[in-house]
Write an enzyme that holds these catalytic residues in place. Structure first.
Site, PDB file in Angstrom:
ATOM      1  CB  CYS A   1      42.818  43.036  39.996  1.00 42.73           C
ATOM      2  SG  CYS A   1      43.016  43.962  38.342  1.00 42.73           S
TER       3      CYS A   1
ATOM      4  CB  CYS B   1      42.565  46.735  40.434  1.00 37.56           C
ATOM      5  SG  CYS B   1      41.443  45.617  39.077  1.00 37.56           S
TER       6      CYS B   1
END
Length: 324
Positions: free
Chosen positions: A79, A82
């Site tokens: 991700c 993230c």
């Protein structure tokens, strides 16, 4: 930000009163036991950011949330957002110096936790306070927004649950995060528990007496203040005929008692803004003793909802305009 099961959220939340009492008791117990043993209960800055999995979730998140707000960062290695958000949260966890604990959960390795929290996409950030979960934000967020959200979180945790956070010692050994010990209950715990049980049983008069007994000895007790406000509200609406109350309120817009009775029903029914707006409008229409009676009831309803609720802040401003 209005947490689930943390304050009124529009209705009288009896579970929140009990959770607040239990959380405060556990936090006080942890501090008392640490002092008794001659320790500080301090943690290392490295212990403010922890990796959590399904096996350790109850210990590392649920149990710790009785001492300190636990912010959960759901992330994954693949991700990209993230990778931008997680370092900010980690830095802020250290900067906030123990006011919250950051728990990082890899969703690829912990699918069950992801499902339990209803995570639809990552990054996703939640918090757990006194065992109560609440969503903070999902997706990319700027640092200013993150800081504002964290400030609200730690304020609610301290004001409603008495969670002042962890003591951080730069010289403490990493990995020494203390668990909350069990020590004898405080002097008012039995009375507060009895009050909650009375509320659960529908004995609102008994709950009022129990909370009043606590306040007679400890006038500043925040749990008792909140509980008393809620118990008195429930006692007032008990046995009321909602249809008749609302009929009288509609027919008598300037009648202080009719509007107060309807506002009580509004609040118990979850219509917080309607209750506040009704009484503010009545303040504008009335004068003298009637006006003061309405104002005082509105202040009581503010106590029921909680000072940190943004609807209370907005209503306070509207009340000030109505009065002056």
């Amino acid at each position: 930000m209005q947490p689930r099961n943390m304050s009124m959220s529009g209705v009288v939340d009896l579970a929140a009163v009990k959770a607040a009492q239990e959380a405060k008791a556990k936090a006080e117990q942890a501090r008392a036991e640490s002092a008794r043993q001659g320790g500080t209960g301090a943690v290392s800055p490295a212990d403010l950011v922890i990796d959590v999995d399904e096996a350790g979730f109850e210990r590392d998140v649920l149990q710790r949330s009785a001492e300190v707000p636990v912010v959960i960062d759901f992330w994954a290695e693949w991700c990209e957002p993230c990778k931008q958000l997680s370092p900010v949260l980690e830095r802020l966890a250290v900067e906030y110096n123990g006011r919250f604990l950051l728990a990082k959960i890899d969703v690829d390795a912990n699918q069950m936790l992801m499902q339990q929290f209803g995570v639809q996409g990552i990054p996703a950030v939640f918090a757990v306070v006194a065992g109560q979960a609440l969503p903070l934000f999902q997706g990319a967020a700027g640092e200013a927004q993150i800081r504002e959200t964290l400030e609200q979180l730690v304020a609610v945790a301290e004001q409603r649950f008495g969670l002042t956070g962890l003591t951080v010692d730069p010289d403490a050994e990493p990995g020494g995060v203390p668990a909350a010990p069990t020590v004898p209950a405080g002097p008012y715990d039995a009375l507060l528990e009895a009050a909650v049980q009375a509320l659960d049983a529908g004995d609102f008069a008994g709950a009022v007496r129990a909370y009043q007994n606590v306040l007679s000895e400890d006038p500043a007790n925040s749990e008792a203040k909140l509980g008393l406000a809620q118990a008195e509200l429930l006692q007032r609406v008990q046995g009321a005929d909602p249809q008749q109350v609302r009929k009288e309120a509609a027919e008598k817009p300037a009648d202080a008692q009719a509007q107060i009775a309807a506002a009580d029903l509004d609040l118990v029914g979850g219509h917080v803004e309607d209750a506040f707006g009704r009484l503010i409008d009545t303040v504008r229409r009335t004068a003298g003793d009637d006006r003061d009676t309405v104002r005082l009831r509105l202040l009581e309803l503010f106590e029921v909802v909680g000072a940190e609720d943004p609807r209370v802040a907005a209503a306070r401003r509207a009340l000030a305009r109505a009065l002056f």
